[in-house]
Scaffold this active site. Sequence first.
Site, PDB file in Angstrom:
ATOM      1  N   HIS A 101      48.787  21.498 -50.761  1.00 13.33           N
ATOM      2  CA  HIS A 101      49.652  22.450 -50.066  1.00 13.33           C
ATOM      3  C   HIS A 101      49.053  23.854 -50.237  1.00 13.33           C
ATOM      4  O   HIS A 101      48.575  24.203 -51.322  1.00 13.33           O
ATOM      5  CB  HIS A 101      51.071  22.409 -50.629  1.00 13.33           C
ATOM      6  CG  HIS A 101      52.063  23.195 -49.822  1.00 13.33           C
ATOM      7  ND1 HIS A 101      52.199  24.564 -49.963  1.00 13.33           N
ATOM      8  CD2 HIS A 101      52.938  22.826 -48.856  1.00 13.33           C
ATOM      9  CE1 HIS A 101      53.137  24.991 -49.122  1.00 13.33           C
ATOM     10  NE2 HIS A 101      53.588  23.955 -48.441  1.00 13.33           N
ATOM     11  N   THR A 126      57.328  26.905 -54.893  1.00 18.89           N
ATOM     12  CA  THR A 126      58.644  27.472 -54.563  1.00 18.89           C
ATOM     13  C   THR A 126      59.488  26.578 -53.671  1.00 18.89           C
ATOM     14  O   THR A 126      60.688  26.803 -53.534  1.00 18.89           O
ATOM     15  CB  THR A 126      58.500  28.834 -53.862  1.00 18.89           C
ATOM     16  OG1 THR A 126      57.820  28.661 -52.604  1.00 18.89           O
ATOM     17  CG2 THR A 126      57.751  29.838 -54.729  1.00 18.89           C
ATOM     18  N   ASN A 153      59.261  22.549 -47.586  1.00 17.49           N
ATOM     19  CA  ASN A 153      60.702  22.723 -47.773  1.00 17.49           C
ATOM     20  C   ASN A 153      61.498  21.936 -46.737  1.00 17.49           C
ATOM     21  O   ASN A 153      62.589  21.432 -47.022  1.00 17.49           O
ATOM     22  CB  ASN A 153      61.072  24.209 -47.775  1.00 17.49           C
ATOM     23  CG  ASN A 153      61.104  24.828 -46.393  1.00 17.49           C
ATOM     24  OD1 ASN A 153      62.136  24.826 -45.715  1.00 17.49           O
ATOM     25  ND2 ASN A 153      59.979  25.373 -45.953  1.00 17.49           N
ATOM     26  N   HIS A 164      54.599  27.563 -41.374  1.00 20.66           N
ATOM     27  CA  HIS A 164      54.404  26.210 -40.836  1.00 20.66           C
ATOM     28  C   HIS A 164      55.380  25.927 -39.693  1.00 20.66           C
ATOM     29  O   HIS A 164      56.373  25.220 -39.860  1.00 20.66           O
ATOM     30  CB  HIS A 164      54.559  25.171 -41.947  1.00 20.66           C
ATOM     31  CG  HIS A 164      53.381  25.110 -42.875  1.00 20.66           C
ATOM     32  ND1 HIS A 164      53.463  24.672 -44.169  1.00 20.66           N
ATOM     33  CD2 HIS A 164      52.078  25.438 -42.677  1.00 20.66           C
ATOM     34  CE1 HIS A 164      52.272  24.723 -44.730  1.00 20.66           C
ATOM     35  NE2 HIS A 164      51.416  25.194 -43.844  1.00 20.66           N
ATOM     36  N   CYS A 183      63.794  32.337 -43.800  1.00 18.33           N
ATOM     37  CA  CYS A 183      64.110  33.039 -45.039  1.00 18.33           C
ATOM     38  C   CYS A 183      63.481  34.426 -44.978  1.00 18.33           C
ATOM     39  O   CYS A 183      62.742  34.754 -44.046  1.00 18.33           O
ATOM     40  CB  CYS A 183      63.581  32.266 -46.237  1.00 18.33           C
ATOM     41  SG  CYS A 183      61.772  32.109 -46.240  1.00 18.33           S
ATOM     42  N   GLU A 226      50.290  26.715 -50.709  1.00 19.57           N
ATOM     43  CA  GLU A 226      50.850  27.499 -51.814  1.00 19.57           C
ATOM     44  C   GLU A 226      50.265  27.066 -53.153  1.00 19.57           C
ATOM     45  O   GLU A 226      49.965  27.904 -54.014  1.00 19.57           O
ATOM     46  CB  GLU A 226      52.378  27.371 -51.841  1.00 19.57           C
ATOM     47  CG  GLU A 226      53.014  28.236 -52.916  1.00 19.57           C
ATOM     48  CD  GLU A 226      54.509  28.047 -53.049  1.00 19.57           C
ATOM     49  OE1 GLU A 226      55.021  28.173 -54.175  1.00 19.57           O
ATOM     50  OE2 GLU A 226      55.173  27.768 -52.025  1.00 19.57           O
ATOM     51  N   CYS A 241      62.390  28.943 -54.971  1.00 19.67           N
ATOM     52  CA  CYS A 241      62.979  30.156 -54.390  1.00 19.67           C
ATOM     53  C   CYS A 241      64.425  29.934 -53.962  1.00 19.67           C
ATOM     54  O   CYS A 241      64.884  28.809 -53.761  1.00 19.67           O
ATOM     55  CB  CYS A 241      62.128  30.664 -53.232  1.00 19.67           C
ATOM     56  SG  CYS A 241      62.369  29.797 -51.677  1.00 19.67           S
TER      57      CYS A 241
END
Length: 335
Positions: free
Chosen positions: A135, A176, A236, A49, A20, A137, A206
């Site tokens: 995590h 996200t 993700n 990651h 992305c 984030e 996102c």
Amino acid sequence: MNDAQKEKLTVRLCGPRGFCAGVDRAIQIVVLALKKYGAPVYVRHEIVHNRYVVEGLQERGAVFIEELHEIPPDHRHCPVVFSAHGVPKSVPADAEARNLFYLDATCPLVSKVHKQAMRHERLGRHVLLIGHAGHPEVIGTMGQLPDGVVTLVETVEDAARLKPPEGVELGFVTQTTLSVEDTAGIIRALQERFPGMKAPAAESICYATTNRQEAVKAAAPGSDLFLVVGAPNSSNSRRLVEVAERAGAKKALLVQRASEIPWDEVGNIGVLGLSAGASAPEIIVNEIIDAFAERYDVTVDLATTAEELENFPVMRTLRDVELTRADMAFVNGTV
């Protein structure tokens, strides 16, 4: 084995997939820093990651650390890059206290969630953060606010037993990279209990997460096997495996490289779904298609549900550096 002897296999290749704009920007920042300042460039936590990316940057002179104290005293002049996942406010404060030169590669969409959470707090709200404990984030987002201001909500069950502070308005934000479907369920559960809860000004999940999940939903029905290229610690990517199973794939697996494909479990398949998490380079997708082409007569069908044109520029201090064609191929994940 020639093609006439091979079983036919249709590979439904999802689009969008792979890198992305936030991942592309983060990798680019490390490559540009190496070009401008020379090696070593330190990177706190995995920049994204993906081991292939991390090892490729190590070969170029990046040194990965978990905490800033690992930087030797005689290397304090070397740049240190903060990962795309974001960091608590204490990290840049620590860097400044140590007189370190740092470059923040936090994805702009993660930074947006930070600002949404801070806005809730500024307006006197207790912040509910929907995400996964531990995590990076989530650690970074919680670290934008004082202790006790944020409560993490991971599941619908958490929402049901939540006991927020009394007499305080609530506001929520999300990680996200969550499952769009699961997150919607958690938000519904919270809204039923706390109808006055305030949403963020804009969607927190996102565009890349949403787009990749929609493509997987389109490709999964009727797939005998669905492979997602990604790391076990990639939120993700793991969500894509779950989405594929729910959407109708008979079996879905997460693999980092073609060498991880469990051929003894593949069996007799006619349709393979294939996608990649937002930190997985395209070269590994091609590697997996090639691995199946050695064993099957492969036809690739594209399952494209969106076109992504997003581009996040790097910070001004690095914009004067030019990348070679080889550098750009690495940044884009094609080598």
